[in-house]
Write a protein that holds these residues in place. Structure first.
Motif, mmCIF file in Angstrom:
data_model
loop_
_atom_site.group_PDB
_atom_site.id
_atom_site.type_symbol
_atom_site.label_atom_id
_atom_site.label_comp_id
_atom_site.label_asym_id
_atom_site.label_seq_id
_atom_site.Cartn_x
_atom_site.Cartn_y
_atom_site.Cartn_z
ATOM 1 N N VAL A 24 93.146 31.883 55.082
ATOM 2 C CA VAL A 24 92.984 31.316 53.744
ATOM 3 C C VAL A 24 93.028 29.795 53.816
ATOM 4 O O VAL A 24 93.683 29.216 54.689
ATOM 5 N N HIS A 25 92.305 29.160 52.908
ATOM 6 C CA HIS A 25 92.376 27.711 52.710
ATOM 7 C C HIS A 25 92.482 27.470 51.212
ATOM 8 O O HIS A 25 91.713 28.020 50.431
ATOM 9 N N ALA A 26 93.427 26.625 50.825
ATOM 10 C CA ALA A 26 93.565 26.250 49.415
ATOM 11 C C ALA A 26 93.792 24.753 49.338
ATOM 12 O O ALA A 26 94.804 24.249 49.835
ATOM 13 N N GLY A 27 92.840 24.043 48.755
ATOM 14 C CA GLY A 27 92.931 22.606 48.626
ATOM 15 C C GLY A 27 92.332 22.152 47.314
ATOM 16 O O GLY A 27 91.811 22.960 46.533
ATOM 17 N N PRO A 28 92.369 20.851 47.031
ATOM 18 C CA PRO A 28 91.900 20.341 45.735
ATOM 19 C C PRO A 28 90.421 20.531 45.479
ATOM 20 O O PRO A 28 89.987 20.555 44.325
ATOM 21 N N LEU A 57 84.748 21.084 54.055
ATOM 22 C CA LEU A 57 84.136 20.957 52.732
ATOM 23 C C LEU A 57 85.134 20.486 51.678
ATOM 24 O O LEU A 57 84.731 20.140 50.560
ATOM 25 N N ASP A 58 86.407 20.467 52.023
ATOM 26 C CA ASP A 58 87.437 20.069 51.062
ATOM 27 C C ASP A 58 87.443 18.542 50.913
ATOM 28 O O ASP A 58 88.369 17.844 51.345
ATOM 29 N N ARG A 59 86.381 18.041 50.304
ATOM 30 C CA ARG A 59 86.165 16.605 50.127
ATOM 31 C C ARG A 59 85.231 16.413 48.937
ATOM 32 O O ARG A 59 84.737 17.387 48.361
ATOM 33 N N GLU A 60 84.989 15.178 48.567
ATOM 34 C CA GLU A 60 84.075 14.908 47.461
ATOM 35 C C GLU A 60 82.634 15.170 47.895
ATOM 36 O O GLU A 60 82.162 14.626 48.877
ATOM 37 N N ILE A 61 81.966 16.025 47.130
ATOM 38 C CA ILE A 61 80.565 16.371 47.372
ATOM 39 C C ILE A 61 79.843 16.281 46.034
ATOM 40 O O ILE A 61 80.365 16.765 45.027
ATOM 41 N N PRO A 62 78.662 15.696 45.974
ATOM 42 C CA PRO A 62 77.934 15.626 44.697
ATOM 43 C C PRO A 62 77.642 17.018 44.151
ATOM 44 O O PRO A 62 77.447 17.973 44.916
ATOM 45 N N ASP A 63 77.608 17.132 42.837
ATOM 46 C CA ASP A 63 77.349 18.427 42.205
ATOM 47 C C ASP A 63 76.087 19.080 42.749
ATOM 48 O O ASP A 63 76.067 20.285 43.027
ATOM 49 N N ASP A 64 75.024 18.288 42.886
ATOM 50 C CA ASP A 64 73.748 18.869 43.306
ATOM 51 C C ASP A 64 73.698 19.170 44.807
ATOM 52 O O ASP A 64 72.699 19.687 45.303
ATOM 53 N N GLY A 65 74.800 18.876 45.522
ATOM 54 C CA GLY A 65 74.840 19.176 46.947
ATOM 55 C C GLY A 65 75.770 20.307 47.314
ATOM 56 O O GLY A 65 75.909 20.646 48.494
ATOM 57 N N LEU A 66 76.394 20.934 46.313
ATOM 58 C CA LEU A 66 77.402 21.952 46.597
ATOM 59 C C LEU A 66 76.828 23.167 47.329
ATOM 60 O O LEU A 66 77.379 23.615 48.335
ATOM 61 N N ILE A 67 75.739 23.699 46.808
ATOM 62 C CA ILE A 67 75.164 24.913 47.414
ATOM 63 C C ILE A 67 74.694 24.629 48.831
ATOM 64 O O ILE A 67 74.956 25.412 49.757
ATOM 65 N N ASP A 68 74.008 23.517 49.037
ATOM 66 C CA ASP A 68 73.516 23.184 50.375
ATOM 67 C C ASP A 68 74.679 22.991 51.349
ATOM 68 O O ASP A 68 74.608 23.428 52.502
ATOM 69 N N ALA A 69 75.747 22.335 50.892
ATOM 70 C CA ALA A 69 76.906 22.122 51.761
ATOM 71 C C ALA A 69 77.548 23.452 52.140
ATOM 72 O O ALA A 69 77.922 23.671 53.301
ATOM 73 N N MET A 70 77.675 24.346 51.177
ATOM 74 C CA MET A 70 78.252 25.659 51.436
ATOM 75 C C MET A 70 77.360 26.456 52.391
ATOM 76 O O MET A 70 77.853 27.067 53.358
ATOM 77 N N ARG A 71 76.067 26.429 52.136
ATOM 78 C CA ARG A 71 75.133 27.175 52.984
ATOM 79 C C ARG A 71 75.191 26.686 54.432
ATOM 80 O O ARG A 71 75.209 27.486 55.380
#
Length: 240
Positions: A24-28, A57-71
């Motif tokens: 598990v990972h739990a962060g802001p 991924l537990d860092r600031e990512i632009p809204d429009d980059g969330l899916i690409d970062a996760m993928r």
């Protein structure tokens, strides 16, 4: 209005398994639950590889980059599992589920594969936000059995898709968070033995995320604790 997460995570081996293969990972910015499979050592390794792969991924990512970062992170995780199997063929068949949520304060993205789950409690109603990649879910989708029958089906633990180093098609969802939302991410060690209604009552009755998470794990243990149990409870609250 900027939002943030107030969260807690609890993981327990349960009362039957010899070791905890959940990770598990739990962060802001990132919440993630992985449930390993494929034997004690291999399942533990697979879930750890995936959590370590998504943790950056537990860092600031632009809204429009969330899916690409996760993928990209899930593809990296899958590749690392493939490498681990190549290093030791006895690990063949190991894999892990993953349910993860990326959060920015103005948007969130879910990434999911397997039968761990994400639930959203909003306005007193609990909704499952992920679809199980399981044999019984396929039967439900085809109208062969009902959801109630699925919860007791002898093959309910048969996963049709996981991160195992081969082909996988995780599901991704983009949403806007709302203050007052409460999220639950869990392994099937909770959802297989605690009903959705009991989860709803518990999440509604414990204002503190840590208290709620510990109570849910306790309920799974009281139900026999046949599997590893991992629970993350996170509230969406206004900044400051």
């Amino acid at each position: 209005m900027t939002l943030k997460l107030r969260y807690a995570a609890v993981s327990d081996t349960g009362l039957v398994r010899p070791a905890n293969q959940d990770a598990v990972h739990a962060g802001p910015r990132l919440l993630a639950v992985a449930d390993g499979m494929g034997g004690m050592a291999a399942g533990d390794l697979a879930s750890r590889i995936v959590i370590e792969s998504v943790a950056p991924l537990d860092r600031e990512i632009p809204d429009d980059g969330l899916i690409d970062a996760m993928r990209e992170a899930l593809a990296t995780a899958n590749g690392r599992i493939r490498e681990a199997v190549a290093e030791d063929p006895s690990r063949d068949g190991m894999g892990t589920t993953l349910t993860a949520m990326l959060f920015t304060g103005t948007a969130l993205a879910l990434g999911h594969v397997g039968d761990s789950r994400a639930y959203l409690l909003r306005d007193g109603k609990l909704q499952q936000m992920t679809r199980d990649d399981t044999f019984v879910q396929m039967l439900v989708d085809e109208g062969v059995i009902t959801p109630e029958q699925a919860s007791h089906h002898p093959r309910r633990a048969v996963v049709t898709q996981a991160l195992q180093g081969g082909d996988a098609t995780p599901a991704y969802t983009f949403m806007r968070p709302t203050a007052g939302d409460r999220w639950l991410l869990c392994s099937d060690g909770l959802s297989n033995v605690v009903t959705a209604e009991t989860m709803r009552e518990t999440l509604s009755g414990y204002p503190d995320p840590g208290d709620g998470a510990r109570r849910l794990v306790d309920l799974a243990l009281r139900a026999g604790g046949p599997d590893n149990i991992t629970v993350v409870v996170a509230d969406v609250v206004e900044e400051g």
